[in-house]
Design an enzyme around this catalytic site. Structure first.
Site, PDB file in Angstrom:
ATOM      1  N   SER A 132      -3.310  39.053 -39.436  1.00  0.00           N
ATOM      2  CA  SER A 132      -1.957  39.214 -38.894  1.00  0.00           C
ATOM      3  C   SER A 132      -1.123  37.981 -39.227  1.00  0.00           C
ATOM      4  CB  SER A 132      -2.013  39.376 -37.375  1.00  0.00           C
ATOM      5  OG  SER A 132      -0.720  39.161 -36.846  1.00  0.00           O
ATOM      6  N   HIS A 171      -1.408  42.615 -41.912  1.00  0.00           N
ATOM      7  CA  HIS A 171      -0.991  43.211 -40.634  1.00  0.00           C
ATOM      8  C   HIS A 171       0.318  42.538 -40.211  1.00  0.00           C
ATOM      9  CE1 HIS A 171      -1.630  45.311 -36.813  1.00  0.00           C
ATOM     10  NE2 HIS A 171      -1.198  44.211 -36.216  1.00  0.00           N
ATOM     11  N   ASP A 229       3.285  42.260 -37.525  1.00  0.00           N
ATOM     12  CA  ASP A 229       3.611  42.507 -36.120  1.00  0.00           C
ATOM     13  C   ASP A 229       5.112  42.420 -35.874  1.00  0.00           C
ATOM     14  OD1 ASP A 229       1.058  42.940 -34.827  1.00  0.00           O
ATOM     15  OD2 ASP A 229       0.596  40.871 -35.355  1.00  0.00           O
ATOM     16  N   MET A 278       8.098  42.834 -33.269  1.00  0.00           N
ATOM     17  CA  MET A 278       8.321  42.835 -31.809  1.00  0.00           C
ATOM     18  C   MET A 278       9.811  42.774 -31.509  1.00  0.00           C
ATOM     19  SD  MET A 278       5.402  40.159 -30.619  1.00  0.00           S
ATOM     20  CE  MET A 278       3.752  40.211 -31.303  1.00  0.00           C
ATOM     21  N   HIS A 303       2.823  47.174 -37.650  1.00  0.00           N
ATOM     22  CA  HIS A 303       2.555  47.476 -36.239  1.00  0.00           C
ATOM     23  C   HIS A 303       3.852  47.265 -35.466  1.00  0.00           C
ATOM     24  CE1 HIS A 303       0.173  46.075 -32.405  1.00  0.00           C
ATOM     25  NE2 HIS A 303       0.788  47.231 -32.215  1.00  0.00           N
ATOM     26  N   MET A 348       5.864  47.064 -32.354  1.00  0.00           N
ATOM     27  CA  MET A 348       5.844  46.918 -30.895  1.00  0.00           C
ATOM     28  C   MET A 348       7.297  46.927 -30.443  1.00  0.00           C
ATOM     29  SD  MET A 348       2.802  44.110 -30.849  1.00  0.00           S
ATOM     30  CE  MET A 348       3.059  43.817 -32.590  1.00  0.00           C
ATOM     31  N   MET A 380      -5.482  48.218 -28.898  1.00  0.00           N
ATOM     32  CA  MET A 380      -5.064  46.842 -28.569  1.00  0.00           C
ATOM     33  C   MET A 380      -6.128  46.232 -27.653  1.00  0.00           C
ATOM     34  SD  MET A 380      -2.285  46.004 -30.144  1.00  0.00           S
ATOM     35  CE  MET A 380      -2.379  44.368 -29.418  1.00  0.00           C
ATOM     36  N   GLY A 419      -0.031  36.108 -30.196  1.00  0.00           N
ATOM     37  CA  GLY A 419      -1.306  35.821 -30.835  1.00  0.00           C
ATOM     38  C   GLY A 419      -2.102  34.858 -29.970  1.00  0.00           C
ATOM     39  N   GLY A 420      -3.367  34.701 -30.281  1.00  0.00           N
ATOM     40  CA  GLY A 420      -4.190  33.681 -29.639  1.00  0.00           C
ATOM     41  C   GLY A 420      -4.658  33.978 -28.229  1.00  0.00           C
ATOM     42  N   ASP A 461      -7.205  45.238 -32.580  1.00  0.00           N
ATOM     43  CA  ASP A 461      -6.206  44.177 -32.743  1.00  0.00           C
ATOM     44  C   ASP A 461      -6.098  43.342 -31.474  1.00  0.00           C
ATOM     45  OD1 ASP A 461      -3.982  42.657 -33.410  1.00  0.00           O
ATOM     46  OD2 ASP A 461      -2.565  44.327 -33.411  1.00  0.00           O
ATOM     47  N   GLY A 521      -7.444  39.061 -30.311  1.00  0.00           N
ATOM     48  CA  GLY A 521      -8.543  38.206 -29.860  1.00  0.00           C
ATOM     49  C   GLY A 521      -9.826  38.349 -30.643  1.00  0.00           C
TER      50      GLY A 521
HETATM   51  C1  DX5 Z   1      -0.481  40.982 -30.638  1.00  0.00           C
HETATM   52  C2  DX5 Z   1      -0.466  41.411 -32.081  1.00  0.00           C
HETATM   53  C3  DX5 Z   1      -1.691  41.016 -32.811  1.00  0.00           C
HETATM   54  C4  DX5 Z   1      -1.895  39.533 -32.861  1.00  0.00           C
HETATM   55  C5  DX5 Z   1      -3.324  39.223 -33.073  1.00  0.00           C
HETATM   56  O1  DX5 Z   1       0.627  41.476 -30.019  1.00  0.00           O
HETATM   57  O2  DX5 Z   1      -0.330  42.801 -32.194  1.00  0.00           O
HETATM   58  O3  DX5 Z   1      -1.698  41.573 -34.127  1.00  0.00           O
HETATM   59  O4  DX5 Z   1      -1.176  38.926 -33.903  1.00  0.00           O
HETATM   60  O5  DX5 Z   1      -3.492  37.853 -32.996  1.00  0.00           O
HETATM   61  P1  DX5 Z   1      -4.853  37.231 -32.493  1.00  0.00           P
HETATM   62  O6  DX5 Z   1      -5.892  37.682 -33.498  1.00  0.00           O
HETATM   63  O7  DX5 Z   1      -4.604  35.784 -32.535  1.00  0.00           O
HETATM   64  O8  DX5 Z   1      -5.123  37.781 -31.141  1.00  0.00           O
HETATM   65 ZN    ZN Z   2      -0.714  43.781 -34.231  1.00  0.00          ZN
END
Ligand code: DX5
Ligand code: ZN
Length: 214
Positions: free
Chosen positions: A8, A33, A35, A37, A66, A68, A137, A144-145, A175, A177
């Site tokens: 991602s 990937h 993201d 948002m 993806h 969101m 999810m 992230g993280g 997706d 963690g």
């Molecule tokens: C979260 C995203 C994920 C995220 C994953 O909202 O959809 O794709 O970037 O990041 P990690 O792998 O750090 O959880």
């Molecule tokens: Zn994602």
């Protein structure tokens, strides 16, 4: 089907996205990937189709978008024009999921549907025959993280069973963690597409990190 690793770019350095994409490509990643948002569906903002269009020039890798966002149907054409290969929308984000999935297919793209951690697998029942991918999810979307939610493994097992009963060829993506430890259980449960942001972009050796998720 072999495992697909989809780093991602949420965890990439946005000031040098082209180099960050080339880095994962060189490291052997399969998909990018992406993201998206909107600050409404999730409490964070990233970028939209214009940025995707720019980075499309950097690679031929598969673009896994993806979304969101609320009302994802309003943006499908934009992401198609920007170069998306697959658009994944959340079941919680639209009143007309079937129509939106149909619209993605009408654009000639693959269609995925995503489930937030608290959304039950039963919400997939009627849409299963129509989708190419189910995104589980394993964190609450937005950042992230975060730490992997363990019950996601059982959720993947349940979805795998549903797909078998429905004789569906849809693939399961996970997706949130993900790292080299918990990836073992999610793959065993049935996930074929592994998204990882901070684990891949935070690694010293990117190729080794990508390889460790296979
Ligand atoms: C979260 C995203 C994920 C995220 C994953 O909202 O959809 O794709 O970037 O990041 P990690 O792998 O750090 O959880
Ligand atoms: Zn994602």
């Amino acid at each position: 089907m072999k495992t697909i690793v989809a780093p991602s770019i949420l965890s990439a350095d946005f000031s040098k996205l082209e180099a960050e994409i080339k880095k994962i490509e060189k490291a052997g990643a399969d998909w990018v990937h992406i993201d998206v948002m909107d600050g409404n569906f999730v409490p964070n903002l990233t970028f939209g189709a214009p940025v995707v269009k720019k980075i499309r020039k950097s690679t031929k890798m598969f673009f896994d978008c993806h979304l969101m966002v609320e009302h994802p149907e309003s943006y499908l054409q934009d992401f198609k024009d920007a170069g998306a290969d697959l658009i994944c929308i959340h079941v919680e984000a639209t009143k007309h999921l079937h129509r939106a999935v149909q619209a993605i297919h009408d654009l000639g793209l693959q269609a995925g549907v995503a489930l937030n951690p608290a959304t039950p697998v039963e919400s997939l029942a009627e849409i299963l025959p129509y989708v190419d991918l189910i995104l589980v999810m394993s964190v609450n979307p937005g950042f992230g993280g975060q730490s992997f939610i363990e019950s996601s493994v059982e959720k993947i097992v349940k979805i795998k069973k549903m797909l078998k009963i429905a004789k569906s060829k849809a693939v399961i993506e996970v997706d949130g963690g993900i790292n080299d430890k918990n990836v073992v259980a999610v793959k065993k449960a049935g996930a074929k597409i592994i998204v990882a942001g901070s684990y891949v972009y935070g690694a010293k050796d990117t190729a080794q990190a990508v390889q460790s998720l296979r």
